[in-house]
Design a protein around this motif. Structure first.
Motif, PDB file in Angstrom:
ATOM      1  N   LEU A  22      28.508   4.337 -39.341  1.00 52.78           N
ATOM      2  CA  LEU A  22      29.562   4.965 -40.127  1.00 52.78           C
ATOM      3  C   LEU A  22      29.420   6.487 -40.063  1.00 52.78           C
ATOM      4  CD1 LEU A  22      29.527   2.778 -43.353  1.00 52.78           C
ATOM      5  CD2 LEU A  22      30.976   2.558 -41.372  1.00 52.78           C
ATOM      6  N   PHE A  80      31.682  -0.287 -50.953  1.00 51.00           N
ATOM      7  CA  PHE A  80      32.782   0.003 -50.054  1.00 51.00           C
ATOM      8  C   PHE A  80      34.035  -0.802 -50.368  1.00 51.00           C
ATOM      9  CE2 PHE A  80      30.863   2.616 -46.733  1.00 51.00           C
ATOM     10  CZ  PHE A  80      29.522   2.458 -47.008  1.00 51.00           C
ATOM     11  N   GLY A  81      35.178  -0.195 -50.042  1.00 52.06           N
ATOM     12  CA  GLY A  81      36.430  -0.935 -50.023  1.00 52.06           C
ATOM     13  C   GLY A  81      36.528  -1.718 -48.724  1.00 52.06           C
ATOM     14  N   ASP A  82      37.642  -2.425 -48.557  1.00 51.77           N
ATOM     15  CA  ASP A  82      37.820  -3.257 -47.361  1.00 51.77           C
ATOM     16  C   ASP A  82      38.451  -2.523 -46.185  1.00 51.77           C
ATOM     17  OD1 ASP A  82      38.275  -6.462 -49.039  1.00 51.77           O
ATOM     18  OD2 ASP A  82      36.512  -5.555 -48.101  1.00 51.77           O
ATOM     19  N   LYS A 142      36.426  -6.671 -43.093  1.00 53.92           N
ATOM     20  CA  LYS A 142      36.056  -6.324 -44.474  1.00 53.92           C
ATOM     21  C   LYS A 142      35.185  -5.082 -44.495  1.00 53.92           C
ATOM     22  CE  LYS A 142      37.069 -10.462 -46.635  1.00 53.92           C
ATOM     23  NZ  LYS A 142      37.459 -10.740 -48.010  1.00 53.92           N
ATOM     24  N   GLY A 143      34.991  -4.549 -45.691  1.00 54.74           N
ATOM     25  CA  GLY A 143      34.079  -3.441 -45.849  1.00 54.74           C
ATOM     26  C   GLY A 143      32.641  -3.921 -45.962  1.00 54.74           C
ATOM     27  N   PRO A 144      31.671  -3.040 -45.733  1.00 52.29           N
ATOM     28  CA  PRO A 144      30.259  -3.426 -45.871  1.00 52.29           C
ATOM     29  C   PRO A 144      29.925  -3.854 -47.300  1.00 52.29           C
ATOM     30  CG  PRO A 144      30.484  -1.329 -44.717  1.00 52.29           C
ATOM     31  CD  PRO A 144      31.832  -1.654 -45.283  1.00 52.29           C
ATOM     32  N   PHE A 183      38.844   2.730 -37.958  1.00 51.40           N
ATOM     33  CA  PHE A 183      38.724   1.969 -39.202  1.00 51.40           C
ATOM     34  C   PHE A 183      38.159   2.916 -40.256  1.00 51.40           C
ATOM     35  CE2 PHE A 183      38.919  -1.740 -41.575  1.00 51.40           C
ATOM     36  CZ  PHE A 183      37.710  -2.150 -42.109  1.00 51.40           C
ATOM     37  N   GLN A 203      34.639   4.333 -39.080  1.00 49.80           N
ATOM     38  CA  GLN A 203      33.737   3.416 -38.396  1.00 49.80           C
ATOM     39  C   GLN A 203      34.264   3.144 -37.000  1.00 49.80           C
ATOM     40  OE1 GLN A 203      33.319  -0.578 -40.074  1.00 49.80           O
ATOM     41  NE2 GLN A 203      31.159  -0.578 -39.508  1.00 49.80           N
ATOM     42  N   LEU A 259      36.971   3.775 -44.104  1.00 48.32           N
ATOM     43  CA  LEU A 259      36.377   3.132 -45.275  1.00 48.32           C
ATOM     44  C   LEU A 259      36.173   4.140 -46.392  1.00 48.32           C
ATOM     45  CD1 LEU A 259      33.705   1.071 -43.369  1.00 48.32           C
ATOM     46  CD2 LEU A 259      35.365   0.060 -44.910  1.00 48.32           C
ATOM     47  N   TYR A 295      34.681   7.428 -44.873  1.00 51.84           N
ATOM     48  CA  TYR A 295      33.965   7.239 -43.613  1.00 51.84           C
ATOM     49  C   TYR A 295      34.947   6.770 -42.545  1.00 51.84           C
ATOM     50  CZ  TYR A 295      29.451   7.075 -46.111  1.00 51.84           C
ATOM     51  OH  TYR A 295      28.349   7.356 -46.866  1.00 51.84           O
TER      52      TYR A 295
END
Lengths: 112, 110
Positions: A44, A103-105, B42-44, A88, A38, A90, A36
């Motif tokens: 997203l 999700f990852g960071d 951070k991610g969701p 960003f 963002q 994801l 994704y």
């Protein structure tokens, strides 16, 4: 337990340079994988998803591509970055399409 | 196409009060909704989900309400704490993929 890793966390790249962002999932097999983007103040945007090795579906036409060389590895690439590719990014996974995505960071990508 | 959106981009609440974050969706074809919490950088993070055969679901300090008649979803956080400060967004499953709302930024005031 399952974990998802993305790297790098931040990346600054010049316009026209290539890109490779990596995502790996641990603790599960044959996950669905997602990339994704963002943007601030927007939901997203799904870029790519994969239900298996070598299987990639693209949601929007763009300057990016994705690959899944191994079961738990998902890579986002570009041959030549554009300014508009800043954002960003994801990665996410789930076991089934009707299950929550995890999700990852993320990777903060800045194009100069 | 389908859309999922929140009513307010920002919400400020006093510590200890209850928070209510709202979400509306355009297409009744979705039968599964999720709320996520995203902290800065951070991610969701998954908070709670609800399927369309339910009107209400409760977790620890959180409740999700689904009103299919008006296509509205809400997240209630009881006794809001400073650690609840984050962006919250809803997502609805359409076909095989989720459509995400833009998010509401929750600020908790001391």
């Amino acid at each position: 337990s399952q974990t998802i890793h993305q790297w790098p966390a931040t990346l600054v790249q010049p316009v026209g340079s290539p890109l490779s962002l990596e995502c790996t999932v641990e603790g599960t097999s044959n996950p669905n994988l997602y990339w994704y983007r963002q943007a601030a103040g927007r939901g997203l945007q799904l870029l790519f998803y994969s239900v298996g090795i070598g299987q990639i579906s693209s949601e929007v036409p763009q300057n990016l591509s994705a690959s899944r060389p191994q079961d738990r590895q998902f890579i986002l690439s570009s041959k030549k970055l554009l300014l508009s590719d800043s954002g960003f990014y994801l990665c996410a996974w789930n076991r089934d399409s009707n299950q929550p995505q995890h999700f990852g960071d993320g990777t903060r990508l800045s194009i100069l | 196409g389908e859309s999922v959106g929140l009513h307010l981009p920002t919400l400020s609440v006093q510590e200890g009060d209850n928070s209510i974050i709202n979400c509306a969706y355009s297409n009744s074809a979705s039968d599964y909704f999720i709320w996520y919490k995203q902290e800065s950088g951070k991610g969701p993070q998954f908070i709670i989900d609800i399927r369309s055969n339910m009107d209400k679901r409760q977790g620890q300090r959180v409740t999700v309400l689904l009103n299919k008649t008006v296509k509205h979803l809400s997240l209630q956080i009881a006794a809001t704490q400073p650690g609840d400060s984050a962006v919250y967004f809803c997502a609805g499953l359409y076909g095989q993929n989720f459509v995400f709302g833009p998010g509401t930024r929750l600020s908790v005031l001391p």
